[in-house]
Design a protein around this motif. Structure first.
Motif, short mmCIF file in Angstrom:
data_model
loop_
_atom_site.label_atom_id
_atom_site.label_comp_id
_atom_site.label_asym_id
_atom_site.label_seq_id
_atom_site.Cartn_x
_atom_site.Cartn_y
_atom_site.Cartn_z
N SER A 159 0.84 -1.19 0.00
CA SER A 159 0.00 0.00 0.00
C SER A 159 0.88 1.25 0.00
O SER A 159 1.99 1.24 0.54
N PRO A 160 0.42 2.34 -0.60
CA PRO A 160 1.26 3.54 -0.74
C PRO A 160 1.79 4.08 0.58
O PRO A 160 2.96 4.46 0.68
N LEU A 161 0.95 4.12 1.61
CA LEU A 161 1.41 4.67 2.89
C LEU A 161 2.50 3.80 3.50
O LEU A 161 3.52 4.31 3.96
N PHE A 162 2.31 2.49 3.49
CA PHE A 162 3.32 1.59 4.04
C PHE A 162 4.62 1.70 3.25
O PHE A 162 5.72 1.73 3.83
N GLN A 163 4.52 1.75 1.93
CA GLN A 163 5.72 1.93 1.10
C GLN A 163 6.49 3.17 1.52
O GLN A 163 7.71 3.14 1.71
N HIS A 164 5.76 4.26 1.63
CA HIS A 164 6.41 5.53 1.95
C HIS A 164 7.12 5.47 3.29
O HIS A 164 8.28 5.88 3.41
N GLU A 165 6.43 4.96 4.31
CA GLU A 165 7.02 4.91 5.64
C GLU A 165 8.28 4.04 5.65
O GLU A 165 9.30 4.42 6.24
N VAL A 166 8.22 2.89 5.01
CA VAL A 166 9.37 1.98 5.03
C VAL A 166 10.53 2.55 4.23
O VAL A 166 11.68 2.56 4.70
N PHE A 167 10.25 3.04 3.03
CA PHE A 167 11.36 3.55 2.20
C PHE A 167 11.98 4.81 2.81
O PHE A 167 13.19 5.03 2.70
N GLN A 168 11.18 5.62 3.46
CA GLN A 168 11.73 6.81 4.10
C GLN A 168 12.71 6.40 5.21
O GLN A 168 13.81 6.97 5.32
N LEU A 169 12.34 5.41 6.00
CA LEU A 169 13.22 4.94 7.07
C LEU A 169 14.43 4.20 6.50
O LEU A 169 15.54 4.30 7.04
N LEU A 170 14.23 3.46 5.41
CA LEU A 170 15.36 2.76 4.79
C LEU A 170 16.39 3.75 4.26
O LEU A 170 17.60 3.52 4.37
N ASP A 171 15.91 4.83 3.66
CA ASP A 171 16.84 5.83 3.13
C ASP A 171 17.63 6.51 4.25
O ASP A 171 18.78 6.93 4.05
N GLN A 172 17.03 6.63 5.43
CA GLN A 172 17.77 7.18 6.57
C GLN A 172 18.79 6.17 7.10
O GLN A 172 19.90 6.53 7.48
N ARG A 173 18.39 4.90 7.09
CA ARG A 173 19.28 3.84 7.61
C ARG A 173 20.41 3.54 6.63
O ARG A 173 21.55 3.31 7.04
N PHE A 174 20.09 3.53 5.35
CA PHE A 174 21.08 3.23 4.31
C PHE A 174 21.06 4.36 3.28
O PHE A 174 20.42 4.24 2.22
N PRO A 175 21.71 5.49 3.57
CA PRO A 175 21.68 6.63 2.62
C PRO A 175 22.21 6.22 1.26
O PRO A 175 23.21 5.51 1.15
N ARG A 176 21.49 6.67 0.23
CA ARG A 176 21.90 6.36 -1.15
C ARG A 176 22.00 7.65 -1.94
O ARG A 176 21.36 8.65 -1.59
N PRO A 177 22.80 7.64 -3.01
CA PRO A 177 22.83 8.83 -3.88
C PRO A 177 21.44 9.12 -4.41
O PRO A 177 20.64 8.20 -4.65
N LEU A 178 21.13 10.39 -4.56
CA LEU A 178 19.83 10.77 -5.11
C LEU A 178 19.69 10.22 -6.52
O LEU A 178 20.66 10.12 -7.27
#
Length: 620
Positions: free
Chosen positions: A367-386
């Motif tokens: 679901s869109p909300l779950f995707q957003h929450e997880v990917f936002q936290l993943l990007d903080q945990r594992f920073p990636r190039p934009l």
């Protein structure tokens, strides 16, 4: 030509929720036949074949279905109910098996996803014992299809945990030996009672033969009311606990959330052990996760390593895992974020093979909300190039009241894009405006799903070569470079407008109509109904063919919200783009021209014809 198969002199009525393999075992027992003989006679395999493939349990293809119904006297609806096909919209692994990435018409592709048991099954002894009727006393009760869905851990009718192994041979029930998946274990054996264990431990000793319908259950086999309630909700694709019914897509998304979160729990175990329903269930899950070897759904997989995105061995372990996952998903949003943050802070790196298809599944089906929450936290945990060189200021802040990526058409309506295009002077049919509209669609999906632009383009069906072509697609920061505008305000206004639109699942439409073209016969009817006095085009002429192609491409564009240049009728595109003659025809159809009354007639038909197709349900 193969002769039609004769109808069996006697048959059986399928039992509620029975699976195909169980029906064959019961019918073979009634007719005193080896299962392989019955498989051949009912058309499930050819006359010289030795074993039916496991993909038969997914669905029966047209010719096989017709032969099976003709020989058993069963209706097509009854036969389909013996397979996973009716569950394609409610259980995500079934959708993956039958629809795949493209999501076209269901087909048994020989793909065996995780969380589907195809080399063994769970079972309820009380269900196998039957209901006491004369027919079930002789041939037993049903092997239920739901037992093959690894997210099911309890029998609601008998309020007991499902069992996984035979108590005599201690192997998983109906375990397939060897390296291939088959519908029935040892189909060449002489008829056994359907509830007997067919496992062969030693080929020289024959089958185990233990009765699986006479096992005495203990108090430890009884799940709590809360677990039974959870099992009921999972069977209805409602893991979030909503009391109202959900549309199939929402249920599919939410079940996917549950399974993705289960992968996060497995990868960080025992971090969330305190959330398990009970101590014994915690121990059961702990035992399952410490077992050597792959999960049941991966037993024949070539990848031997542990897969965190897969099922676990026992019903009790499954109950603990899914109960923890459901408990987290049902938290209010602030607490959900805290719990997800606690999990993701301890995650192993995203690139580890043990993640399997976790991230692909999250992007594609959650679901869109779950995707957003997880990917936002993943990007903080594992920073990636934009994903692009320069970040757009204030770009697309996602809120709970935001849009779904499924609702983004590939070709955005002009009224949407004017919010940004007009202040920047990008109006009309200029190349800059066309490219900006393409870029905005990809950026909308990118922001909602945490993808790169290339992945967002693939999600929208944009050809890969377009993504690298200067004339067709460029990231927005390149398009808007040097233009003075309050971009954060524009983008905020833009996403608010998108979120306010009536929901339309363009992602589903792109799948449903991926290969749609207007039949020649339909074009002929449209031409014959033209109110003009003289025949405009001759049937079968090159001009008639070009007009049909153009009209078909524009209808497809309306159906899918995509650019007409990508219509199936125009594929593959020539190196130089759409042929000039076709482009001229489409231009005439797009713009109502009084000097071409036939084109004006077709132009006016476009919206009504597309609406009629959409109003008729799934297009086959």
């Amino acid at each position: 030509m193969r002769r039609p198969l004769a109808q069996l002199p006697r048959s059986l009525s399928p039992l509620p929720d029975e699976d195909l393999h169980g029906f064959i075992l019961r019918l073979a027992h009634r007719l005193d036949l080896k299962p392989v003989v019955l498989l051949q006679h009912t058309g499930l395999i050819g006359p010289r074949s030795n074993s039916a493939p496991a993909r038969r349990m997914f669905m029966l293809e047209r010719d096989v279905l017709a032969a099976f119904c003709a020989t058993t006297g069963m209706s097509t609806q009854e036969a389909d109910a013996l397979t996973f096909k009716p569950h394609v919209n409610s259980y995500p692994p079934v959708a993956e098996a039958l629809l795949g990435m493209r999501g076209l018409s269901p087909a048994p592709r020989g793909v065996f996803p995780v969380w589907l048991l195809t080399t063994s099954t769970r079972y309820c002894p009380s269900c196998l014992a039957g209901d006491g009727s004369a027919i079930q006393q002789r041939h037993g009760g049903s092997w239920k299809l739901a037992w093959r869905m690894a997210a099911n851990f309890a029998c609601l009718e008998h309020r007991s945990f499902l069992l996984t192994t035979c108590p005599a041979c201690e192997l998983p029930a109906l375990m397939i030996r060897g390296n291939s998946r088959r519908l029935i274990v040892e189909p060449h054996l002489d008829p056994l009672h359907p509830a007997q264990c067919r496992n062969v431990v030693d080929p020289g000793q024959g089958p185990c033969g233990a009765r699986l319908d006479t096992i005495d259950l203990t108090d430890s086999d009884i799940p709590s009311d809360n677990l039974l309630d959870l099992q009921q909700r999972l069977l209805q694709a409602r893991p979030y606990g909503a009391h109202r019914s959900l549309d199939p897509l929402a249920g599919h998304n939410r079940m996917t959330d549950l399974l993705v979160l289960a992968a996060l729990i497995r990868a960080t175990w025992p971090l969330t052990a305190n959330l398990a329903p009970s101590g014994p269930l915690t121990q059961a899950l702990d035992h399952d996760l410490s077992r050597s070897g792959p999960a049941p759904s991966l037993r024949l997989s070539t990848t031997a390593q542990t897969r965190w995105d897969s099922d676990v061995f026992s019903a009790r372990g499954t109950a603990a895992l899914l109960a923890i996952s459901a408990r987290i998903l049902n938290l209010p949003l602030p607490e959900l974020r805290l719990e997800l943050g606690r999990l993701i802070a301890e995650l192993p790196p995203r690139e580890i093979p043990a993640w399997g298809h976790t991230w692909l599944t999250l992007r594609r089906d959650s679901s869109p909300l779950f995707q957003h929450e997880v990917f936002q936290l993943l990007d903080q945990r594992f920073p990636r190039p934009l994903p692009t060189q320069v970040a757009l200021p204030g770009f697309l802040h996602i809120r709970r009241r935001s849009y779904s990526p499924q609702a983004i058409p590939q070709r955005l309506p002009e009224e949407w894009t004017e919010i940004i295009a007009a202040p920047l002077g990008l109006l009309g049919r200029s190349p800059a405006n066309v490219a900006t509209r393409r870029g905005l669609a990809a950026h909308l999906v990118q922001a909602a799903m945490g993808m790169s632009l290339q992945e967002a383009g693939a999600y929208l069906g944009i050809p890969p070569d377009w993504m690298g072509s200067w004339g067709r697609f460029r990231p927005l920061e390149e398009r808007l470079h040097g233009r003075r505008a309050d971009l954060p305000t524009l983008f905020q206004r833009f996403t608010d407008h998108v979120a306010d639109q009536p929901p339309v699942d363009y992602h589903d439409r792109r799948k449903r109509f991926a290969n749609w073209t207007l039949p020649v016969s339909e074009m002929q009817k449209i031409t014959e109904n033209y109110p003009g006095r003289r025949r405009t085009i001759a049937a079968g002429s090159k001009k008639a063919s070009r007009i049909r192609v153009g009209f078909s491409a524009l209808i497809w564009s309306r159906l899918t919200g995509s650019e007409w240049r990508l219509a199936p009728d125009l594929q593959p595109l020539p190196v130089g783009g759409v042929a000039v003659i076709d482009a001229a025809v489409i231009s005439s159809l797009l713009h109502q021209r009084p000097d071409h009354p036939f084109y004006a007639y077709l132009h006016d038909l476009l919206p009504d014809y597309a609406s009629a197709i959409l109003g008729g349900g799934d297009h086959q």
